[in-house]
Design an enzyme around this catalytic site. Structure first.
Site, short mmCIF file in Angstrom:
data_model
loop_
_atom_site.label_atom_id
_atom_site.label_comp_id
_atom_site.label_asym_id
_atom_site.label_seq_id
_atom_site.Cartn_x
_atom_site.Cartn_y
_atom_site.Cartn_z
N CYS A 76 25.47 4.90 -6.79
CA CYS A 76 25.62 3.44 -6.71
C CYS A 76 24.45 2.82 -7.46
CB CYS A 76 25.66 2.96 -5.27
SG CYS A 76 25.83 1.15 -5.12
N CYS A 224 29.88 -3.12 -10.14
CA CYS A 224 29.78 -1.67 -9.92
C CYS A 224 28.98 -1.10 -11.08
CB CYS A 224 31.16 -1.03 -9.84
SG CYS A 224 31.11 0.77 -9.62
#
Length: 300
Positions: A76, A224
């Site tokens: 992430c 993202c």
């Protein structure tokens, strides 16, 4: 009864992040706790970045990444920037090395407050992504949405940034596609045995890409980081852009550079919202009464 753990609610370009301080603890955040926190409007998140003691020599911390559905993620990028901001405020340091399920990441906070994360080397072999069947050329694979003779989307590029990504290239506004409709179907498509992050990408110039992403285990997201990296390297592979681009996600711009040493650098901001404590077993939480920013007294 275990003591509560400290956390900071943060975001990376609108990607909602909880940075949880699990250092010095033997317990872990349970899926039940994650789901409870995700269901609360104040603590709703895309990912939890759980900071643990280091497991490997030469690293500062091990980071466990938990999606809002309680599953674990490998990478992430936006969450990593939040971790760096929190730890930089706490320690006064600017450079960090973390271990995640995706491998070793290095990250640096700059004087202007932006944070660069070395996301590592992309992988393109079908077995590394992974895909359920062999594709010799992953710049485009056979996958489409809609009728065979008039597909809405087709022939995505696929890549791994430590997690699987499919990038559908389009020639008009990314907001004109119903990503919320087909994102979950494609995430769970049989071609992706570990599920996948699904993105729509529109190259608006040789230096810019517009991107929307359905994030595996989290759903529609404002940002993202790993998807931005996957889109950038896939754009180079398909001769759409140069090796340094600005990827515009709903939350704002990310600067992505695919360096000559094959490493992908992502640069962007992180933002602190509030702090509190929570029970890693149940997800019960409370907001800090003082609620100072981490620059005042340290973060997670």
């Amino acid at each position: 009864m275990a003591t509560k753990a400290a956390f900071a609610k943060m975001n990376g370009l609108g990607n909602q992040i909880i940075v949880a301080d699990m250092r010095g603890r033997a317990d872990r955040i349970t899926p039940e706790a994650a789901i409870r926190l995700a269901g609360d409007s104040e603590t709703a998140f895309d990912q939890i970045m759980a900071i643990h003691d280091p497991r490997t020599a030469g690293t500062d911390n091990y980071i466990a990444i938990i999606n809002c559905d309680g599953t674990e993620a490998q990478a992430c990028g936006n969450g990593t920037r939040c971790v760096v901001q929190a730890l930089a405020a706490e320690t006064g340091r600017q450079a960090f090395t973390f271990e995640t399920r995706a491998g070793i990441l290095t990250a640096t906070e700059h004087e202007d407050g932006l944070i660069s994360v070395d996301m590592g080397k992309p992988r393109f072999d079908w077995q590394d992504i992974p895909l359920a069947e062999e594709f010799r050329d992953t710049r485009m694979i056979e996958l489409q949405v809609g009728p065979i003779d008039a597909p809405v989307l087709h022939s995505p590029s696929v890549a791994s940034m430590g997690n699987p990504h499919a990038i559908f290239w389009v020639d008009r506004d990314v907001w004109s596609y119903e990503l919320e409709k087909f994102g979950p179907l494609l995430e769970h498509h049989p071609i992706f045995p570990e599920r996948a992050n699904i993105s729509i990408a529109h190259v608006t110039s040789p230096e810019t890409i517009d991107l929307r992403t359905w994030e595996r285990g989290a759903g529609l997201t404002r940002a993202c980081g790993s998807a931005a990296c996957a889109a950038a390297v896939s754009a180079v592979r398909t001769r759409r852009t140069g090796r340094t681009v600005t990827v515009n996600v709903p939350g704002g711009p990310l600067r992505i550079e695919w360096r000559d040493d094959d490493h992908v650098m992502m640069t962007g901001p992180a933002e602190w919202e509030f702090s509190g404590t929570f029970d890693p077993a149940t997800g019960e939480w409370s907001r800090d009464a003082q609620n100072d920013k981490p620059t005042d007294r340290g973060a997670a």
